[in-house]
Scaffold this active site. Sequence first.
Site, PDB file in Angstrom:
ATOM      1  CE1 TYR A 143      -3.946   2.187   0.663  1.00 25.05           C
ATOM      2  CE2 TYR A 143      -2.567   3.215   2.328  1.00 25.05           C
ATOM      3  CZ  TYR A 143      -3.706   3.224   1.555  1.00 25.05           C
ATOM      4  OH  TYR A 143      -4.609   4.261   1.660  1.00 25.05           O
ATOM      5  CG  ASP A 144       2.859   2.145   3.638  1.00 24.95           C
ATOM      6  OD1 ASP A 144       1.632   1.892   3.626  1.00 24.95           O
ATOM      7  OD2 ASP A 144       3.530   2.165   4.690  1.00 24.95           O
ATOM      8  CD  GLU A 145       8.032   1.913  -0.609  1.00 22.09           C
ATOM      9  OE1 GLU A 145       7.829   2.981  -1.214  1.00 22.09           O
ATOM     10  OE2 GLU A 145       9.048   1.721   0.087  1.00 22.09           O
ATOM     11  CG  PHE A 189     -12.471   0.757  18.626  1.00 21.67           C
ATOM     12  CD1 PHE A 189     -11.898  -0.509  18.566  1.00 21.67           C
ATOM     13  CD2 PHE A 189     -11.679   1.825  19.065  1.00 21.67           C
ATOM     14  CE1 PHE A 189     -10.546  -0.712  18.915  1.00 21.67           C
ATOM     15  CE2 PHE A 189     -10.350   1.640  19.428  1.00 21.67           C
ATOM     16  CZ  PHE A 189      -9.784   0.372  19.340  1.00 21.67           C
ATOM     17  CE1 TYR A 202      -6.628  -5.564  16.573  1.00 20.33           C
ATOM     18  CE2 TYR A 202      -5.845  -4.313  14.691  1.00 20.33           C
ATOM     19  CZ  TYR A 202      -6.738  -5.210  15.249  1.00 20.33           C
ATOM     20  OH  TYR A 202      -7.724  -5.752  14.457  1.00 20.33           O
ATOM     21  N   GLY A 205      -2.072   0.255  22.825  1.00 20.62           N
ATOM     22  CA  GLY A 205      -3.057   1.279  22.443  1.00 20.62           C
ATOM     23  C   GLY A 205      -2.549   2.692  22.668  1.00 20.62           C
ATOM     24  N   PRO A 271       2.406   2.323  12.426  1.00 21.37           N
ATOM     25  CG  PRO A 271       2.030   3.739  10.595  1.00 21.37           C
ATOM     26  CD  PRO A 271       1.613   2.416  11.180  1.00 21.37           C
TER      27      PRO A 271
HETATM   28  P1  NAD Z   1     -12.603   1.933   0.262  1.00 22.19           P
HETATM   29  O1  NAD Z   1     -11.905   0.618   0.335  1.00 22.19           O
HETATM   30  O2  NAD Z   1     -13.946   2.068   0.872  1.00 22.19           O
HETATM   31  O3  NAD Z   1     -12.741   2.406  -1.246  1.00 22.19           O
HETATM   32  C1  NAD Z   1     -11.888   2.003  -2.285  1.00 22.19           C
HETATM   33  C2  NAD Z   1     -12.728   1.760  -3.522  1.00 22.19           C
HETATM   34  O4  NAD Z   1     -11.865   1.375  -4.602  1.00 22.19           O
HETATM   35  C3  NAD Z   1     -13.716   0.605  -3.350  1.00 22.19           C
HETATM   36  O5  NAD Z   1     -14.969   0.972  -3.859  1.00 22.19           O
HETATM   37  C4  NAD Z   1     -13.095  -0.535  -4.143  1.00 22.19           C
HETATM   38  O6  NAD Z   1     -14.045  -1.477  -4.603  1.00 22.19           O
HETATM   39  C5  NAD Z   1     -12.417   0.234  -5.243  1.00 22.19           C
HETATM   40  N1  NAD Z   1     -11.308  -0.500  -5.867  1.00 22.19           N
HETATM   41  C6  NAD Z   1     -10.304  -1.161  -5.245  1.00 22.19           C
HETATM   42  N2  NAD Z   1      -9.483  -1.704  -6.155  1.00 22.19           N
HETATM   43  C7  NAD Z   1      -9.971  -1.369  -7.377  1.00 22.19           C
HETATM   44  C8  NAD Z   1      -9.559  -1.650  -8.712  1.00 22.19           C
HETATM   45  N3  NAD Z   1      -8.468  -2.371  -8.970  1.00 22.19           N
HETATM   46  N4  NAD Z   1     -10.302  -1.159  -9.723  1.00 22.19           N
HETATM   47  C9  NAD Z   1     -11.445  -0.422  -9.487  1.00 22.19           C
HETATM   48  N5  NAD Z   1     -11.880  -0.151  -8.242  1.00 22.19           N
HETATM   49  C10 NAD Z   1     -11.132  -0.607  -7.192  1.00 22.19           C
HETATM   50  O7  NAD Z   1     -11.591   2.997   0.883  1.00 22.19           O
HETATM   51  P2  NAD Z   1     -11.757   4.559   1.142  1.00 22.19           P
HETATM   52  O8  NAD Z   1     -11.514   4.798   2.571  1.00 22.19           O
HETATM   53  O9  NAD Z   1     -12.971   5.080   0.510  1.00 22.19           O
HETATM   54  O10 NAD Z   1     -10.487   5.124   0.347  1.00 22.19           O
HETATM   55  C11 NAD Z   1     -10.593   5.736  -0.922  1.00 22.19           C
HETATM   56  C12 NAD Z   1      -9.219   6.203  -1.362  1.00 22.19           C
HETATM   57  O11 NAD Z   1      -8.706   7.132  -0.423  1.00 22.19           O
HETATM   58  C13 NAD Z   1      -8.202   5.071  -1.477  1.00 22.19           C
HETATM   59  O12 NAD Z   1      -7.374   5.320  -2.603  1.00 22.19           O
HETATM   60  C14 NAD Z   1      -7.406   5.205  -0.208  1.00 22.19           C
HETATM   61  O13 NAD Z   1      -6.098   4.728  -0.365  1.00 22.19           O
HETATM   62  C15 NAD Z   1      -7.438   6.699   0.024  1.00 22.19           C
HETATM   63  N6  NAD Z   1      -7.238   7.000   1.454  1.00 22.19           N
HETATM   64  C16 NAD Z   1      -8.262   6.827   2.346  1.00 22.19           C
HETATM   65  C17 NAD Z   1      -8.034   7.107   3.683  1.00 22.19           C
HETATM   66  C18 NAD Z   1      -9.106   6.964   4.723  1.00 22.19           C
HETATM   67  O14 NAD Z   1      -8.827   7.160   5.899  1.00 22.19           O
HETATM   68  N7  NAD Z   1     -10.344   6.659   4.395  1.00 22.19           N
HETATM   69  C19 NAD Z   1      -6.771   7.543   4.109  1.00 22.19           C
HETATM   70  C20 NAD Z   1      -5.765   7.693   3.176  1.00 22.19           C
HETATM   71  C21 NAD Z   1      -6.011   7.445   1.843  1.00 22.19           C
HETATM   72  N1  UDP Z   2      -6.320  -0.752  15.625  1.00 22.52           N
HETATM   73  C1  UDP Z   2      -6.758  -1.249  16.850  1.00 22.52           C
HETATM   74  N2  UDP Z   2      -7.822  -2.092  16.861  1.00 22.52           N
HETATM   75  C2  UDP Z   2      -8.502  -2.449  15.744  1.00 22.52           C
HETATM   76  C3  UDP Z   2      -8.068  -1.916  14.494  1.00 22.52           C
HETATM   77  C4  UDP Z   2      -6.965  -1.083  14.478  1.00 22.52           C
HETATM   78  O1  UDP Z   2      -6.182  -0.934  17.910  1.00 22.52           O
HETATM   79  O2  UDP Z   2      -9.477  -3.218  15.857  1.00 22.52           O
HETATM   80  C5  UDP Z   2      -5.181   0.182  15.618  1.00 22.52           C
HETATM   81  C6  UDP Z   2      -4.096  -0.120  14.587  1.00 22.52           C
HETATM   82  O3  UDP Z   2      -3.142  -1.013  15.133  1.00 22.52           O
HETATM   83  C7  UDP Z   2      -3.528   1.257  14.314  1.00 22.52           C
HETATM   84  C8  UDP Z   2      -4.719   2.192  14.513  1.00 22.52           C
HETATM   85  O4  UDP Z   2      -5.688   1.445  15.242  1.00 22.52           O
HETATM   86  O5  UDP Z   2      -2.549   1.581  15.277  1.00 22.52           O
HETATM   87  C9  UDP Z   2      -5.329   2.663  13.200  1.00 22.52           C
HETATM   88  O6  UDP Z   2      -5.575   1.516  12.415  1.00 22.52           O
HETATM   89  P1  UDP Z   2      -6.337   1.567  11.029  1.00 22.52           P
HETATM   90  O7  UDP Z   2      -6.286   0.184  10.456  1.00 22.52           O
HETATM   91  O8  UDP Z   2      -7.656   2.201  11.224  1.00 22.52           O
HETATM   92  O9  UDP Z   2      -5.500   2.588  10.129  1.00 22.52           O
HETATM   93  P2  UDP Z   2      -3.921   2.771   9.843  1.00 22.52           P
HETATM   94  O10 UDP Z   2      -3.108   1.876  10.720  1.00 22.52           O
HETATM   95  O11 UDP Z   2      -3.786   2.422   8.402  1.00 22.52           O
HETATM   96  O12 UDP Z   2      -3.715   4.196  10.147  1.00 22.52           O
END
Ligand code: NAD
Ligand code: UDP
Length: 310
Positions: A143-145, A189, A202, A205, A271
């Site tokens: 995801y990150d890369e 939660f 996790y 906390g 993180p």
């Molecule tokens: P989500 O998983 O609800 O939405 C992602 C959508 O992309 C889904 O509808 C999924 O079906 C679609 N999708 C996945 N792979 C696909 C593919 N190969 N082709 C077509 N569609 C595909 O997640 P979200 O929270 O709505 O996130 C939306 C975007 O925002 C993502 O790119 C995510 O990385 C980014 N983002 C979200 C957050 C957050 O906190 N919600 C934080 C950082 C970045």
């Molecule tokens: N986390 C948790 N319990 C859960 C799910 C996540 O304590 O049931 C923690 C997780 O380890 C992380 C933080 O909550 O430290 C945020 O996790 P999330 O998966 O929401 O997002 P990200 O880690 O990608 O920021």
Amino acid sequence: MKILVTGGAGFLGSHLCERLLNEGNEVTCLDNFFTGRKTNVAHLLGNPNFELVRHDVTDPFKFEVDQIYNLACPASPPHYQYNPIKTTKTSVMGAINCLGLAKRVKARVFQASTSEVYGDPEIHPQSEAYWGHVNPIGLRSCYDEGKRCAETLFFDYHRENEVDIRVIRIFNTYGPRMLSNDGRVVSNFIVQALRGEDLTVYGEGLQTRSFCYVDDLIEGFVRFMNQTEIVGPMNLGNPGEFTMMELAEIVLKKVGGASKIVHRPLPSDDPKQRQPDITLAKKHLGWEPTVPLEDGIERTIAYFRQALKK
Ligand code: NAD
Ligand code: UDP
């Protein structure tokens, strides 16, 4: 305007489609429904300005549009780690396909990047100038890369081909239409508390996150997309920073019931702290979040109370 939203049936994408339609745009929502659901956009299907297309962003696509929002990518760790190779392909090939289309039809193209580009950050809060601290070979790397490479592609298409890009780095965002099995902390939660199950924290906390309510984020998306001062990258998120224990306590207080907090192992490369520096967004967009965590959590609880009955 004619606007393409990839990942439009997901959590953020469905709110964005709704907002863009409300402003009178024609919206094409492209999604492969991996983590998105038709039910997220079911209420939009009757709108003649809305079109839903099942397609995978890793395969090329053509639409005559003015703007592209590229959101396609699973965002929750359990979902993006389910098929990590596919996750990298989605970010990288999805970016190439969006950028190729934007170049061809001269559309403005927006990338939903992430605070994960900062990895497990060594500076706090994180500003856009920070290059990050990312493990290239760990469980979160797909995801990150993938997202980092997508940013590289966006800026190279911008420099080489003058593609009109906008790149934002989203910090943890929550709200209605997250999946009940999404796996991210806020939905976990709330769903656990509503079901009377124990809340799974996790590790100890003590790790922190900064949680932004979805409506605030979408406002930032649209303001950023429609200004011409800056292409990004720009952080969008709520600077309020909470430990996972604090979040669990807030959810328990709001839901009531008999749930307790239990501890589970900390996932690898989790993180330790995360807080956006939003100086840039304040300066260029006049944007800052307006919904406090407790209010946003209440609205999200109300959503899940209904959703879990269905
Ligand atoms: P989500 O998983 O609800 O939405 C992602 C959508 O992309 C889904 O509808 C999924 O079906 C679609 N999708 C996945 N792979 C696909 C593919 N190969 N082709 C077509 N569609 C595909 O997640 P979200 O929270 O709505 O996130 C939306 C975007 O925002 C993502 O790119 C995510 O990385 C980014 N983002 C979200 C957050 C957050 O906190 N919600 C934080 C950082 C970045
Ligand atoms: N986390 C948790 N319990 C859960 C799910 C996540 O304590 O049931 C923690 C997780 O380890 C992380 C933080 O909550 O430290 C945020 O996790 P999330 O998966 O929401 O997002 P990200 O880690 O990608 O920021």
